[in-house]
Design a protein around this motif. Sequence first.
Motif, PDB file in Angstrom:
ATOM      1  N   LEU A  36       0.866  -1.179   0.000  1.00 49.68           N
ATOM      2  CA  LEU A  36       0.000   0.000   0.000  1.00 49.68           C
ATOM      3  C   LEU A  36       0.902   1.228   0.000  1.00 49.68           C
ATOM      4  O   LEU A  36       1.620   1.479   0.966  1.00 49.68           O
ATOM      5  CB  LEU A  36      -0.893  -0.012   1.240  1.00 49.68           C
ATOM      6  CG  LEU A  36      -1.758   1.227   1.492  1.00 49.68           C
ATOM      7  CD1 LEU A  36      -2.729   1.456   0.340  1.00 49.68           C
ATOM      8  CD2 LEU A  36      -2.495   1.096   2.809  1.00 49.68           C
ATOM      9  N   ILE A  37       0.860   1.983  -1.092  1.00 48.77           N
ATOM     10  CA  ILE A  37       1.819   3.061  -1.326  1.00 48.77           C
ATOM     11  C   ILE A  37       1.156   4.434  -1.213  1.00 48.77           C
ATOM     12  O   ILE A  37       0.060   4.646  -1.723  1.00 48.77           O
ATOM     13  CB  ILE A  37       2.456   2.935  -2.736  1.00 48.77           C
ATOM     14  CG1 ILE A  37       3.130   1.559  -2.904  1.00 48.77           C
ATOM     15  CG2 ILE A  37       3.445   4.067  -2.994  1.00 48.77           C
ATOM     16  CD1 ILE A  37       4.275   1.305  -1.971  1.00 48.77           C
ATOM     17  N   PHE A  38       1.840   5.363  -0.550  1.00 45.20           N
ATOM     18  CA  PHE A  38       1.451   6.773  -0.582  1.00 45.20           C
ATOM     19  C   PHE A  38       2.718   7.617  -0.558  1.00 45.20           C
ATOM     20  O   PHE A  38       3.827   7.091  -0.337  1.00 45.20           O
ATOM     21  CB  PHE A  38       0.514   7.133   0.574  1.00 45.20           C
ATOM     22  CG  PHE A  38       1.088   6.943   1.950  1.00 45.20           C
ATOM     23  CD1 PHE A  38       1.705   7.997   2.615  1.00 45.20           C
ATOM     24  CD2 PHE A  38       0.996   5.710   2.598  1.00 45.20           C
ATOM     25  CE1 PHE A  38       2.228   7.823   3.893  1.00 45.20           C
ATOM     26  CE2 PHE A  38       1.518   5.536   3.875  1.00 45.20           C
ATOM     27  CZ  PHE A  38       2.135   6.592   4.521  1.00 45.20           C
ATOM     28  N   LEU A  39       2.590   8.898  -0.819  1.00 48.35           N
ATOM     29  CA  LEU A  39       3.744   9.787  -0.951  1.00 48.35           C
ATOM     30  C   LEU A  39       3.715  10.914   0.059  1.00 48.35           C
ATOM     31  O   LEU A  39       2.653  11.360   0.488  1.00 48.35           O
ATOM     32  CB  LEU A  39       3.785  10.401  -2.359  1.00 48.35           C
ATOM     33  CG  LEU A  39       3.917   9.455  -3.537  1.00 48.35           C
ATOM     34  CD1 LEU A  39       3.766  10.234  -4.850  1.00 48.35           C
ATOM     35  CD2 LEU A  39       5.267   8.749  -3.520  1.00 48.35           C
ATOM     36  N   ASP A 100      -6.762  12.221  12.989  1.00 50.21           N
ATOM     37  CA  ASP A 100      -8.163  12.614  12.823  1.00 50.21           C
ATOM     38  C   ASP A 100      -8.455  12.945  11.371  1.00 50.21           C
ATOM     39  O   ASP A 100      -9.501  12.594  10.824  1.00 50.21           O
ATOM     40  CB  ASP A 100      -8.530  13.777  13.745  1.00 50.21           C
ATOM     41  CG  ASP A 100      -7.571  14.946  13.704  1.00 50.21           C
ATOM     42  OD1 ASP A 100      -6.408  14.782  13.267  1.00 50.21           O
ATOM     43  OD2 ASP A 100      -7.977  16.053  14.132  1.00 50.21           O
ATOM     44  N   TRP A 101      -7.494  13.572  10.691  1.00 53.67           N
ATOM     45  CA  TRP A 101      -7.679  13.879   9.269  1.00 53.67           C
ATOM     46  C   TRP A 101      -7.669  12.614   8.431  1.00 53.67           C
ATOM     47  O   TRP A 101      -8.455  12.467   7.498  1.00 53.67           O
ATOM     48  CB  TRP A 101      -6.574  14.804   8.779  1.00 53.67           C
ATOM     49  CG  TRP A 101      -6.549  16.159   9.415  1.00 53.67           C
ATOM     50  CD1 TRP A 101      -7.447  16.667  10.321  1.00 53.67           C
ATOM     51  CD2 TRP A 101      -5.576  17.183   9.200  1.00 53.67           C
ATOM     52  NE1 TRP A 101      -7.089  17.935  10.682  1.00 53.67           N
ATOM     53  CE2 TRP A 101      -5.944  18.281  10.014  1.00 53.67           C
ATOM     54  CE3 TRP A 101      -4.433  17.278   8.423  1.00 53.67           C
ATOM     55  CZ2 TRP A 101      -5.212  19.461  10.061  1.00 53.67           C
ATOM     56  CZ3 TRP A 101      -3.688  18.447   8.459  1.00 53.67           C
ATOM     57  CH2 TRP A 101      -4.077  19.530   9.261  1.00 53.67           C
ATOM     58  N   ASN A 110     -11.332   9.771   0.531  1.00 50.85           N
ATOM     59  CA  ASN A 110     -10.470  10.825   0.000  1.00 50.85           C
ATOM     60  C   ASN A 110      -8.993  10.500   0.212  1.00 50.85           C
ATOM     61  O   ASN A 110      -8.644   9.649   1.037  1.00 50.85           O
ATOM     62  CB  ASN A 110     -10.808  12.156   0.687  1.00 50.85           C
ATOM     63  CG  ASN A 110     -12.173  12.675   0.283  1.00 50.85           C
ATOM     64  OD1 ASN A 110     -12.648  12.415  -0.820  1.00 50.85           O
ATOM     65  ND2 ASN A 110     -12.825  13.402   1.178  1.00 50.85           N
ATOM     66  N   PRO A 111      -8.101  11.185  -0.501  1.00 56.07           N
ATOM     67  CA  PRO A 111      -6.661  10.951  -0.339  1.00 56.07           C
ATOM     68  C   PRO A 111      -6.168  11.328   1.057  1.00 56.07           C
ATOM     69  O   PRO A 111      -6.795  12.107   1.777  1.00 56.07           O
ATOM     70  CB  PRO A 111      -6.030  11.865  -1.406  1.00 56.07           C
ATOM     71  CG  PRO A 111      -7.123  12.134  -2.389  1.00 56.07           C
ATOM     72  CD  PRO A 111      -8.389  12.148  -1.591  1.00 56.07           C
ATOM     73  N   TRP A 112      -4.978  10.800   1.404  1.00 54.53           N
ATOM     74  CA  TRP A 112      -4.374  11.049   2.711  1.00 54.53           C
ATOM     75  C   TRP A 112      -3.353  12.182   2.676  1.00 54.53           C
ATOM     76  O   TRP A 112      -2.606  12.366   3.639  1.00 54.53           O
ATOM     77  CB  TRP A 112      -3.633   9.806   3.188  1.00 54.53           C
ATOM     78  CG  TRP A 112      -4.429   8.566   3.351  1.00 54.53           C
ATOM     79  CD1 TRP A 112      -5.774   8.403   3.193  1.00 54.53           C
ATOM     80  CD2 TRP A 112      -3.916   7.279   3.719  1.00 54.53           C
ATOM     81  NE1 TRP A 112      -6.131   7.107   3.437  1.00 54.53           N
ATOM     82  CE2 TRP A 112      -5.011   6.379   3.756  1.00 54.53           C
ATOM     83  CE3 TRP A 112      -2.644   6.795   4.011  1.00 54.53           C
ATOM     84  CZ2 TRP A 112      -4.866   5.038   4.077  1.00 54.53           C
ATOM     85  CZ3 TRP A 112      -2.487   5.457   4.328  1.00 54.53           C
ATOM     86  CH2 TRP A 112      -3.586   4.589   4.366  1.00 54.53           C
ATOM     87  N   SER A 113      -3.281  12.933   1.606  1.00 50.72           N
ATOM     88  CA  SER A 113      -2.169  13.855   1.389  1.00 50.72           C
ATOM     89  C   SER A 113      -1.939  14.817   2.546  1.00 50.72           C
ATOM     90  O   SER A 113      -0.803  14.989   3.011  1.00 50.72           O
ATOM     91  CB  SER A 113      -2.382  14.643   0.094  1.00 50.72           C
ATOM     92  OG  SER A 113      -2.444  13.768  -1.011  1.00 50.72           O
ATOM     93  N   PHE A 118       2.032  16.927   5.539  1.00 55.13           N
ATOM     94  CA  PHE A 118       2.227  18.298   6.025  1.00 55.13           C
ATOM     95  C   PHE A 118       3.700  18.542   6.394  1.00 55.13           C
ATOM     96  O   PHE A 118       4.476  17.596   6.615  1.00 55.13           O
ATOM     97  CB  PHE A 118       1.320  18.555   7.229  1.00 55.13           C
ATOM     98  CG  PHE A 118       1.517  17.591   8.374  1.00 55.13           C
ATOM     99  CD1 PHE A 118       2.448  17.845   9.373  1.00 55.13           C
ATOM    100  CD2 PHE A 118       0.766  16.431   8.448  1.00 55.13           C
ATOM    101  CE1 PHE A 118       2.639  16.955  10.420  1.00 55.13           C
ATOM    102  CE2 PHE A 118       0.945  15.533   9.500  1.00 55.13           C
ATOM    103  CZ  PHE A 118       1.885  15.793  10.479  1.00 55.13           C
ATOM    104  N   ASP A 119       4.092  19.805   6.477  1.00 58.14           N
ATOM    105  CA  ASP A 119       5.456  20.166   6.860  1.00 58.14           C
ATOM    106  C   ASP A 119       5.822  19.537   8.206  1.00 58.14           C
ATOM    107  O   ASP A 119       5.018  19.551   9.146  1.00 58.14           O
ATOM    108  CB  ASP A 119       5.607  21.682   6.968  1.00 58.14           C
ATOM    109  CG  ASP A 119       5.596  22.381   5.613  1.00 58.14           C
ATOM    110  OD1 ASP A 119       5.580  21.688   4.571  1.00 58.14           O
ATOM    111  OD2 ASP A 119       5.609  23.631   5.604  1.00 58.14           O
ATOM    112  N   THR A 120       7.007  18.971   8.305  1.00 57.37           N
ATOM    113  CA  THR A 120       7.590  18.269   9.463  1.00 57.37           C
ATOM    114  C   THR A 120       6.951  16.910   9.726  1.00 57.37           C
ATOM    115  O   THR A 120       7.130  16.335  10.793  1.00 57.37           O
ATOM    116  CB  THR A 120       7.586  19.107  10.769  1.00 57.37           C
ATOM    117  OG1 THR A 120       6.266  19.175  11.334  1.00 57.37           O
ATOM    118  CG2 THR A 120       8.122  20.510  10.547  1.00 57.37           C
ATOM    119  N   SER A 121       6.246  16.355   8.763  1.00 58.97           N
ATOM    120  CA  SER A 121       5.636  15.031   8.946  1.00 58.97           C
ATOM    121  C   SER A 121       6.619  13.894   8.710  1.00 58.97           C
ATOM    122  O   SER A 121       6.262  12.723   8.904  1.00 58.97           O
ATOM    123  CB  SER A 121       4.421  14.856   8.022  1.00 58.97           C
ATOM    124  OG  SER A 121       4.814  14.878   6.662  1.00 58.97           O
ATOM    125  N   CYS A 122       7.857  14.213   8.299  1.00 56.55           N
ATOM    126  CA  CYS A 122       8.859  13.161   8.070  1.00 56.55           C
ATOM    127  C   CYS A 122      10.160  13.480   8.802  1.00 56.55           C
ATOM    128  O   CYS A 122      11.157  13.863   8.195  1.00 56.55           O
ATOM    129  CB  CYS A 122       9.117  12.968   6.583  1.00 56.55           C
ATOM    130  SG  CYS A 122      10.132  11.507   6.214  1.00 56.55           S
TER     131      CYS A 122
END
Length: 216
Positions: A36-39, A100-101, A110-113, A118-122
């Motif tokens: 399961l891939i997301f970016l 929550d989002w 809907n997408p998980w983008s 978000f900034d600082t999420s990695c």
Amino acid sequence: MRLTRFVEFGRKIVCLGKNYGKHAIEMGGKVPEVPLIFLKPATAYVTEGNPIKVPVGCGQLHHEVELGVIIGRKGSNISESEAMDYVGGYAVTLDMTARDWQSLAKKEGNPWSLAKGFDTSCPVGSFIPKEAIGDPNSLQLWCKVNGDMKQNASTSDMVFKIPQIISYISKYFTLETGDLILTGTPEGVGPVSPGDTIEAGLGDLSKVSFQIQANE
């Protein structure tokens, strides 16, 4: 070595969801039949010494510790047998999630983008040369919040191993030097709040620490 600066020039962050069976269950889902891939965008990076910021409007920010795989050379349609030749190194990482989002996005299809990118999420730790890790599929992966152990597992529990992950992703996205792959999180994810301290590591090999801060 240029790869030690992967945060500065890496063009994409490719992430796996539900790659640990117990985590898939704790999230109310099942183990996927294919990865399961997301970016995440490269702007999601944050390095030690800088805070993780709770995105504006987020009511539930969760920690997810992961093994990060840093790509050492460009490739596409990579076979599983050759996949490890494309690994340049590793890093301890966190996939911070606005839970929550994400829950709302899942409910509405809907997408998980926003929830994931978000900034600082990695947050990422220092580059670990490939040669420093004998078997990346057998590493202790841990995360503490304010000194309390929250996640403690082994990368041996991954559903899809690193060669499978690299091969699968490269069928669809050309992997480039400096790209980062997040290989999924084990069970034990949970909330953090402004003022909390997160520590995460790969056994005794690498450790990173971040403060959680409100985004004002």
